[in-house]
Structures are given as structure tokens and as C-alpha cells.
Design a protein around this motif. Structure first.
Motif, PDB file in Angstrom:
ATOM      1  N   UNK A 102      30.635 -65.449 -26.235  1.00 45.34           N
ATOM      2  CA  UNK A 102      30.162 -66.602 -27.002  1.00 45.34           C
ATOM      3  C   UNK A 102      30.387 -66.325 -28.488  1.00 45.34           C
ATOM      4  N   UNK A 103      30.293 -67.356 -29.335  1.00 43.33           N
ATOM      5  CA  UNK A 103      30.427 -67.108 -30.781  1.00 43.33           C
ATOM      6  C   UNK A 103      29.428 -66.061 -31.273  1.00 43.33           C
ATOM      7  N   UNK A 104      28.226 -66.050 -30.686  1.00 43.37           N
ATOM      8  CA  UNK A 104      27.243 -65.039 -31.097  1.00 43.37           C
ATOM      9  C   UNK A 104      27.705 -63.627 -30.744  1.00 43.37           C
ATOM     10  N   UNK A 105      28.329 -63.512 -29.552  1.00 43.36           N
ATOM     11  CA  UNK A 105      28.849 -62.195 -29.150  1.00 43.36           C
ATOM     12  C   UNK A 105      29.956 -61.774 -30.110  1.00 43.36           C
TER      13      UNK A 105
ATOM     14  N   UNK B 125      32.689 -53.711 -38.009  1.00 41.58           N
ATOM     15  CA  UNK B 125      32.984 -53.983 -39.420  1.00 41.58           C
ATOM     16  C   UNK B 125      34.281 -54.756 -39.588  1.00 41.58           C
ATOM     17  N   UNK B 126      34.397 -55.830 -38.803  1.00 37.94           N
ATOM     18  CA  UNK B 126      35.590 -56.672 -38.880  1.00 37.94           C
ATOM     19  C   UNK B 126      35.179 -58.078 -39.288  1.00 37.94           C
ATOM     20  N   UNK B 127      36.103 -58.839 -39.877  1.00 35.69           N
ATOM     21  CA  UNK B 127      35.782 -60.245 -40.150  1.00 35.69           C
ATOM     22  C   UNK B 127      35.614 -61.014 -38.833  1.00 35.69           C
ATOM     23  N   UNK B 128      34.734 -62.004 -38.838  1.00 38.67           N
ATOM     24  CA  UNK B 128      34.499 -62.810 -37.638  1.00 38.67           C
ATOM     25  C   UNK B 128      35.801 -63.426 -37.141  1.00 38.67           C
ATOM     26  N   UNK B 129      36.623 -63.906 -38.075  1.00 39.28           N
ATOM     27  CA  UNK B 129      37.861 -64.602 -37.705  1.00 39.28           C
ATOM     28  C   UNK B 129      38.803 -63.690 -36.915  1.00 39.28           C
ATOM     29  N   UNK B 130      38.795 -62.415 -37.281  1.00 40.99           N
ATOM     30  CA  UNK B 130      39.637 -61.445 -36.578  1.00 40.99           C
ATOM     31  C   UNK B 130      39.217 -61.340 -35.109  1.00 40.99           C
ATOM     32  N   UNK B 131      37.910 -61.255 -34.898  1.00 43.84           N
ATOM     33  CA  UNK B 131      37.383 -61.126 -33.539  1.00 43.84           C
ATOM     34  C   UNK B 131      37.633 -62.415 -32.759  1.00 43.84           C
ATOM     35  N   UNK B 132      37.375 -63.535 -33.400  1.00 42.61           N
ATOM     36  CA  UNK B 132      37.597 -64.822 -32.741  1.00 42.61           C
ATOM     37  C   UNK B 132      39.073 -64.980 -32.383  1.00 42.61           C
ATOM     38  N   UNK B 133      39.946 -64.565 -33.306  1.00 52.34           N
ATOM     39  CA  UNK B 133      41.380 -64.672 -33.074  1.00 52.34           C
ATOM     40  C   UNK B 133      41.803 -63.900 -31.843  1.00 52.34           C
ATOM     41  N   UNK B 134      41.309 -62.689 -31.718  1.00 51.89           N
ATOM     42  CA  UNK B 134      41.680 -61.859 -30.575  1.00 51.89           C
ATOM     43  C   UNK B 134      41.056 -62.400 -29.282  1.00 51.89           C
TER      44      UNK B 134
END
Lengths: 157, 442
Positions: free
Chosen positions: A42-45, A54-63
Motif C-alpha cells: 500500500x502507499x503507507x507500506x 532512506x529513499x525518496x517515496x517516488x523511488x519506492x513507488x516507481x519500483x
């Protein structure tokens, strides 16, 4: 539900990090761990994992959105994956897919209202010699048929 | 000389257990390799004529020589077990039945190139096989065959660490540069070459990417010597291959046979022929991205890269897909186009858009709404994707569609003419207005 790993899982995260020279490289295995723990990404995860590594949210969402095996919505207790790629199609894999779809009234990536079954039409699972292939959660069922899958699905509870 | 003996999928029960593997001469070849100079090891592989088993059939020894010498930079080995090509299911057999040979192959390859860390990339669907391989790796670590323990075990100052990286469902990650991005924790977008992986790969360091089967084959090469290995199979593409046979066949499965084996021998003698004794309409010789062969073209076809190249197709991953006379070719082509549309990473326009167009057009044809101009349009899209993308996925999408449309054009025409009458192919004329009704609107 509060999104957080327990001590044991955090230990696991540290072990994962040891395999790579950068924290970012731990992202995919940590997402796997998160999916196993929380059921879906989920977005919260994503935010939790981003903070953890220590990564930007966008990086995690992108992957998380690039790779199809990370669920972006909750899936059923039994995630039924039916392969309909060439070898399985030649062996009638698509009729198994349509059968399961009709049986539970599910379209691709949908879950039954009781949360028991979800259905996915998957691309090649790398078991073409055992076509048609059905994978339920992590288990492969090769040389399957409508009858054998029916029997199997009904035995699950 | 090759006497029908299997070099990878050996007929030894429980070979996946380290004790059984060691009792059958396991890790002795690594010991032998460590007594040689790294360059000598590479030379043996060069002499063997080993070509990559991942699809491109690039000479492995030559690839290794691209790696810079010396230890001033960290170097990486990436072992490609993504195995996402439809029709290919051979690496799975290595993980399941002979994981220690893969590990030993990594030790030898790493030693030859001076690499101290290897990543094995395995597709996410293979949970079970990842566990099997991880168990094998843990056992090898415990007994000192991998990692710091190697120095004592082999009485040598070389050591390598092996890690497994689990994919998460992306066909594109079988492409070497995309795979490196995936290991680094990024989206699996292929990188522009140059720089090639041997110059700047994983984390910008020199990296070699080899297929699982290629690495596992290094062990028998070092064991018997490069020259002896080069005499197995076909000239120009030596050795044994793991052929994965699937589709309308009586005995589907993975078979280890020398390169250059006749395709008809594999289908009829080894795999027991076509189901229900039907005729063959088409065969894809090397996984879904390779151009297909018609049923009347398979006589005398030898299964090695050089022979297949001459007839316009490739060995690919050795995934043979057999289709009998009742197969709906239009439906199969649509399924292949759907796959590549689904798996295109979306980085390059020709592939991202072209794959979508191909699927759309084929859907139209399959549902009986196609027009006669669609076939030429398909071929033209293929020609414009091929060679115009960063990685080979564009080619992989274009080849089978063009192959099927040109080789089975009558079937496509039939699908079109069933419900549809002729539609004038020239769209420009159809839209042009005559002088009398030409009105300028503002």
C-alpha cells in the motif's frame, strides 16, 4: 493497522542490506519482505520502506509499480495464477483461466468478496514443459486440467 | 568425444546435496582451475568454443576478455537466471537438480576474471527453486566452498561471495543492463550501450553477465579441457544444450543433447512425436521471440546457431515450441504480441507504441474486423521497431510477428476475408475532398 516490521523482520532487513554495497539495492528484497508481512504494498507500506531505507517515496513507488509481482491492492488468501502464454495456450490453458473466471465471477486481478480467491492471468511462468500451468500463491501445479484445478480449488479452505 | 553423456543434467540421484556432489568429483574442477593462471582458465573457455546460452549465443571466452585486468576496481559477476522467455524452462532444472555445479561454475568464472562478488538473478515466480539454490549456497558456505573459507579449503588466496537477487515479475529484467538496474534497486529499464557492462556495469563497476546454463557449462569444460569440449556437437557452436520442448508434443520436457541435433530427431525420436499423430504446422526453435519455422521447413534443420542463422532464425534459449496442424496461428501471434506489449518497459517509443499497435491490429484481425492493408501495416511496424530500440526486446517483439505474418500469410488473409470485404488500402484518397465540396472552415 500500524505499518511496522517487528524486531525479527528488522533483523532480516539488516541481513538483506549486507548483501549489497548500497541501501537502495536492498529495496526489492525489502519490498518482498513487506509484501509477505503486510499482504500487499500500500502507499503507507511504500512510505515505511522509503523511510527505512532512506529513499525518496517516488523511488519506492516507481519500483513497486514497475514489477507486477508486488501487489498494489489486497489479493485473496489463495492467489490463483493461470498462465495463458503460448505453450500453455497450445495446451488449453486459456480454458482453465476462463473456467476459474466464470466459477468465481472474477476478472483479471479481482478478488472474491470473502477474500478467499483472487485470479490473475499471468505471463510465462517458466514451466512450459508442464503446460498448462496454474500457480497458487507460491506452488506450481503443472500438467493441470479444468477437473484437477476444480478439485484443488475446492479442497482449499 | 561425446558419447551421449550428460554434462549438466547428470543422471545421478540427489545430486543437489553437497555430499553427493562432492562424492561425484564435485569442486575438484574448481581446485584444478585455481592451480592454473586466470588467463589460462579464460583460454580454455575460449578454446572450447562455448557460446552464451541466454539467447544471443555470444562467445563466452571473448566476453570474459572484455573485463579489465587488475584489482584496482571491484568487479561483479551477474548470473542470469531470469528465464522469462516463453518456451524456456531450462535453468530451473539446473537449480533443482544440479545447483552445486552452478556454484562451482561461478567459482571458476569468478577466478578467471578476478571477481569477488556474484549475484544470481532469479525470477520472482521461482520461489521454490530459489529456496533450493539458497540451501545449496548455505551448505557450500558452511563447508568452506564459498566465501572466506575458500582460502583454507583450496589453499589459495582467492575468494568469492555469492548472493541471490529475486526478481518480481518483469520479462525485461532478463536483458543484461536492465537486470543490473534491477539489482541496484531501480526500475528495470535497459541502459544505453556503450558503456558496455564490462566497462561500467553494476554500480558503475566492470561486470560480466552470463546465463545460468553458460556458467554451469564452464565446469565440464575445465574438467575435460577446452579442446575436447569443442569437439562435442556442431562446429561453430559446440557443446551440449538444454532443449526445452513444449507444446503439442507427446513427451515435453528439458533434454540435454549435443548442439546440431536434428530438429526432427528431437521432436519425433526423443520427444515421441506430435500429440495424436498430427502434422506439424509450425515450430518456434528458440523461445517465443525467435522467428518461427513452417512445418515444411523443419526437415534437415540442425539445432545450432550457425545452422539456424542460415534459415533466418536463431537458437535463442533452445525453447522449442511445437504447434500441430489445428493451431490457430492468428490467435498465437496475437498472444505473442500481447505478451510483448505487456512486457515492453516503455522506455523507447518504437517498442512501447509499436507493440501496442501490433496487438491492436492483430486483435482486429482475430475478431474478424481486419482489413487487407493490416498485414502490410504489421510488417511495416515490425520493420520500424527492429533495431530502433535501446535493447533487444524490440527485435524480440518484431521477429515472431513478422515471421508469422509472412510465413502464414494465407491464414491471416483467411481470417480477414471470413467476415470482411475488401477495404481500399489508400486512406489518403478516402479522406481527400473534391473541389466542389471543399469548404474552408475557420
Amino acid at each position: 493497522m500500524e505499518i511496522a516490521f517487528n524486531a525479527q523482520e528488522l533483523e532480516r532487513v539488516n541481513k538483506i542490506k549486507d548483501h549489497y554495497p548500497t541501501e537502495q539495492a536492498a529495496l526489492m528484497p525489502v519490498l518482498w519482505l513487506a509484501q509477505r508481512t503486510f499482504g500487499w504494498i500500500s502507499p503507507d507500506v511504500m512510505q515505511y520502506v522509503a523511510d527505512l531505507l532512506h529513499l525518496p517515496f517516488a523511488q519506492v513507488e516507481g519500483v513497486a509499480t514497475f514489477y507486477t509481482m508486488y501487489f498494489k491492492k489486497p489479493m485473496g488468501k489463495y492467489h490463483v495464477q493461470v498462465c495463458t502464454n503460448v505453450s500453455c495456450m497450445l495446451m488449453d490453458g486459456d480454458s482453465i483461466y476462463h473456467h476459474v473466471s466464470k466459477k468465481y465471477g472474477l476478472k483479471n486481478m479481482e478478488t472474491t468478496s470473502d477474500g478467499k480467491f483472487s485470479l490473475e492471468e499471468v505471463e510465462c511462468m517458466g514451466a512450459c514443459g508442464g503446460a498448462p500451468v496454474v500457480v497458487i500463491n507460491e506452488d506450481y501445479y503443472e500438467l493441470s486440467s479444468i477437473e484437477s484445478i476444480d478439485k484443488l480449488l475446492e479442497s482449499l479452505n | 568425444m561425446f558419447d551421449g553423456q550428460k554434462l549438466i543434467l547428470r543422471d545421478i540421484p540427489n545430486l543437489h546435496l553437497i555430499d553427493v556432489y562432492i562424492n561425484n568429483g564435485g569442486y575438484e574442477t574448481a581446485r584444478k582451475a585455481f592451480s592454473m593462471k586466470p588467463d589460462e582458465v579464460t583460454n580454455e573457455v575460449k578454446k572450447s568454443g562455448l557460446r552464451g546460452r541466454g539467447g544471443a549465443a555470444f562467445p563466452t571466452g571473448l566476453k570474459w576478455t572484455f573485463m579489465p585486468k587488475g584489482n584496482d576496481k571491484t568487479k561483479y559477476l551477474c548470473v542470469n537466471g531470469d528465464e522469462s522467455e516463453p518456451g524456456s524452462f531450462k535453468d530451473r532444472q539446473i537449480f533443482e537438480f544440479n545447483p552445486h555445479q552452478l556454484i562451482e561454475g561461478i567459482l571458476i568464472s569468478g577466478y578467471a576474471m578476478g571477481i569477488n562478488a556474484a549475484y544470481i538473478y532469479i525470477r520472482g515466480e521461482y520461489h521454490r527453486w530459489i529456496n533450493i539454490l539458497q540451501t545449496a549456497i548455505d551448505e557450500a558456505y558452511a563447508q568452506g566452498y564459498i566465501g572466506a573459507g575458500m582460502r583454507e579449503k583450496f589453499n589459495n588466496n582467492y575468494s568469492i561471495d555469492i548472493h541471490i537477487h529475486k526478481g518480481a515479475g518483469a520479462y525485461i529484467c532478463g536483458e543484461e543492463t536492465s537486470q543490473m538496474n534491477s539489482i541496484e534497486g531501480r526500475r528495470g529499464y535497459p541502459r544505453v550501450k556503450p558503456p558496455f557492462p564490462a566497462q561500467a556495469g553494476l554500480w558503475g563497476m566492470p561486470t560480466t553477465v552470463n546465463n545460468v546454463e553458460t556458467i554451469a557449462t564452464v565446469v565440464p569444460i575445465l574438467q575435460m579441457g577446452g579442446e575436447a569440449y569443442s569437439k562435442i556437437g556442431a562446429q561453430g557452436h559446440s557443446g551440449t544444450l538444454l532443449y526445452g520442448v513444449s507444446g503439442h508434443i507427446n513427451k515435453p520436457g528439458v533434454y540435454e543433447l549435443p548442439t546440431g541435433t536434428l530438429l526432427t530427431e528431437i521432436i519425433y525420436d526423443i520427444c515421441g512425436g506430435v500429440r495424436n499423430n498430427k502434422k506439424i504446422k509450425a515450430v518456434i526453435p528458440g523461445g517465443s521471440s525467435m522467428p518461427p519455422l513452417r512445418g515444411d521447413e523443419i526437415d534437415d534443420v540442425r539445432m545450432d546457431e550457425e545452422s539456424l542463422k542460415k534459415i533466418g532464425t536463431h537458437i535463442g534459449t533452445g525453447g522449442i515450441m511445437v504447434m500441430d496442424e489445428d493451431t490457430d496461428i492468428v490467435k498465437i501471434t496475437l498472444r505473442i504480441a500481447h505478451f510483448y506489449h505487456h512486457e515492453s518497459c516503455g522506455q523507447c517509443t518504437p517498442c512501447r507504441e509499436g507493440c501496442g499497435w501490433m496487438e491492436k491490429i492483430l486483435k482486429r484481425i482475430a475478431s474478424g474486423n481486419g482489413s487487407s492493408k493490416d498485414l502490410d501495416l504489421l510488417v511495416s511496424i515490425c520493420n520500424n521497431i527492429e533495431g530502433n530500440t535501446v535493447c533487444a526486446l524490440g527485435d524480440a517483439a518484431a521477429w515472431p510477428v513478422r515471421g508469422f505474418v509472412t510465413k502464414f500469410r494465407d491464414e491471416f488473409e483467411q481470417a480477414i476475408s471470413k467476415n470482411k470485404s475488401f477495404i481500399a488500402p489508400n486512406v489518403v484518397h478516402g479522406k481527400r475532398k473534391t473541389a466542389s465540396n471543399l469548404v474552408f472552415e475557420r
